[in-house]
Design a protein around this motif. Structure first.
Motif, PDB file in Angstrom:
ATOM      1  N   LEU A 192      38.545  72.734  33.378  1.00 33.71           N
ATOM      2  CA  LEU A 192      38.885  73.025  34.771  1.00 33.71           C
ATOM      3  C   LEU A 192      40.326  73.493  34.907  1.00 33.71           C
ATOM      4  N   SER A 193      40.643  74.089  36.047  1.00 34.56           N
ATOM      5  CA  SER A 193      42.038  74.424  36.364  1.00 34.56           C
ATOM      6  C   SER A 193      42.816  73.136  36.617  1.00 34.56           C
TER       7      SER A 193
ATOM      8  N   GLN B 251      44.476  72.235  39.245  1.00 34.54           N
ATOM      9  CA  GLN B 251      44.165  71.707  40.576  1.00 34.54           C
ATOM     10  C   GLN B 251      42.831  70.964  40.563  1.00 34.54           C
ATOM     11  N   GLU B 252      41.852  71.508  39.859  1.00 36.32           N
ATOM     12  CA  GLU B 252      40.547  70.855  39.781  1.00 36.32           C
ATOM     13  C   GLU B 252      40.622  69.569  38.960  1.00 36.32           C
ATOM     14  N   LYS B 253      41.461  69.573  37.934  1.00 39.70           N
ATOM     15  CA  LYS B 253      41.659  68.346  37.150  1.00 39.70           C
ATOM     16  C   LYS B 253      42.262  67.247  38.017  1.00 39.70           C
ATOM     17  N   LEU B 254      43.225  67.616  38.865  1.00 32.85           N
ATOM     18  CA  LEU B 254      43.815  66.625  39.774  1.00 32.85           C
ATOM     19  C   LEU B 254      42.741  65.985  40.638  1.00 32.85           C
ATOM     20  N   ARG B 255      41.869  66.813  41.203  1.00 35.30           N
ATOM     21  CA  ARG B 255      40.831  66.286  42.096  1.00 35.30           C
ATOM     22  C   ARG B 255      39.851  65.401  41.331  1.00 35.30           C
ATOM     23  N   ALA B 256      39.438  65.844  40.130  1.00 31.14           N
ATOM     24  CA  ALA B 256      38.469  65.068  39.352  1.00 31.14           C
ATOM     25  C   ALA B 256      39.036  63.700  38.983  1.00 31.14           C
ATOM     26  N   VAL B 257      40.280  63.685  38.537  1.00 30.12           N
ATOM     27  CA  VAL B 257      40.915  62.433  38.123  1.00 30.12           C
ATOM     28  C   VAL B 257      41.180  61.529  39.320  1.00 30.12           C
ATOM     29  N   ASN B 258      41.680  62.105  40.401  1.00 29.78           N
ATOM     30  CA  ASN B 258      41.954  61.308  41.597  1.00 29.78           C
ATOM     31  C   ASN B 258      40.671  60.672  42.139  1.00 29.78           C
ATOM     32  N   ASP B 259      39.610  61.462  42.205  1.00 27.84           N
ATOM     33  CA  ASP B 259      38.336  60.945  42.708  1.00 27.84           C
ATOM     34  C   ASP B 259      37.787  59.842  41.807  1.00 27.84           C
ATOM     35  N   PHE B 260      37.901  60.041  40.500  1.00 34.06           N
ATOM     36  CA  PHE B 260      37.360  59.040  39.577  1.00 34.06           C
ATOM     37  C   PHE B 260      38.047  57.697  39.759  1.00 34.06           C
TER      38      PHE B 260
ATOM     39  N   VAL C 112      47.665  68.341  31.144  1.00 33.96           N
ATOM     40  CA  VAL C 112      48.700  68.588  32.154  1.00 33.96           C
ATOM     41  C   VAL C 112      50.043  68.170  31.558  1.00 33.96           C
ATOM     42  N   PRO C 113      51.051  69.037  31.553  1.00 35.28           N
ATOM     43  CA  PRO C 113      52.333  68.695  30.944  1.00 35.28           C
ATOM     44  C   PRO C 113      52.962  67.458  31.591  1.00 35.28           C
TER      45      PRO C 113
END
Length: 227
Positions: A71-72, A74-83, A133-134
């Motif tokens: 994922l991009s 931004q999409e990684k942020l959403r996936a991780v935050n939601d999890f 993510v750096p």
């Protein structure tokens, strides 16, 4: 306001009194380690120390990470935050761990299915690093959060697309990821990541000053994480 988030501080406050940290100043920031882990080792550790339920929770975490790899950011942020916001029930350390202040590893938090604000942030931080993510884009940010009529000590994860950018805020109190200016209920105090502690005026200090961070990494290594 954005300056405060960039430098992650609003004033020269008594940090130990606010967050229970013992800071001993040193001159040179510590180099940032890279983190990786052996999925089978984590699963075995969770099963041995916490049982089948914890192992299933770790497997669900690893499945989310595997699905998010392509994922991009931004999409990684959403996936991780939601999890993490759905994986844990919010609670206090005194109830969960029977101590006043405890920083749980991601495996420990998943074994309990519960955590306080630091535990959500720790889980999100290491998940995003694992996803590539750096580390310099991520900061664990201590804030004062206005909750009703109370101002409480709280922690969120800040994502900085560039060093001077307005960060996105990943929070356990609010599921939606938002830019800092949309969170007037949060007042940043200071922030840190694996590269150092960020204080007023842009000065950076060694993260090794934070004893609970050192303890957290030690526990994670015992679980199967490798620096």
């Amino acid at each position: 306001m954005f300056d405060r988030w960039i430098h992650s501080a609003t004033a020269r406050v008594a940090l130990p009194a606010l967050v229970g940290l013992c800071l001993v100043l040193v001159a040179v920031p510590a180099p940032a380690p890279a983190f990786a882990f052996d999925p089978s080792a984590l699963q075995a550790y969770a099963r041995k120390h916490y049982g089948a339920r914890a192992e299933r929770a770790v497997l669900a975490w690893q499945a989310m990470l595997a699905q998010a790899k392509g994922l991009s950011e931004q999409e990684k942020l959403r996936a991780v935050n939601d999890f993490w916001n759905s994986a844990l029930i919010g609670g206090e350390d005194i109830t969960i761990w029977h101590t006043v202040d405890y920083w749980a590893t991601p495996v420990e938090s998943l074994s309990k299915g519960a955590g306080d604000c630091e535990d959500y942030v720790i889980g999100k931080y290491f998940s995003l690093i694992d996803l590539g993510v750096p580390p310099e884009k991520l900061r664990l940010v201590y804030v004062r959060a206005q909750v009703g009529n109370q101002s409480i000590a709280h922690m969120v994860l800040g994502y900085y697309p560039s060093p001077q950018a307005e960060p996105l805020v990943l929070d356990s109190l609010v599921d939606r990821i938002q830019l800092a200016h949309l969170r007037p209920d949060l007042t940043p105090v200071f922030s840190f990541n694996a590269r150092g502690i960020y204080m007023p005026g842009g000065a950076r200090r060694s993260v090794d000053q934070i004893g609970r961070w050192r303890d957290l990494l030690r526990k994670m290594r015992a679980e199967g994480f490798q620096p």
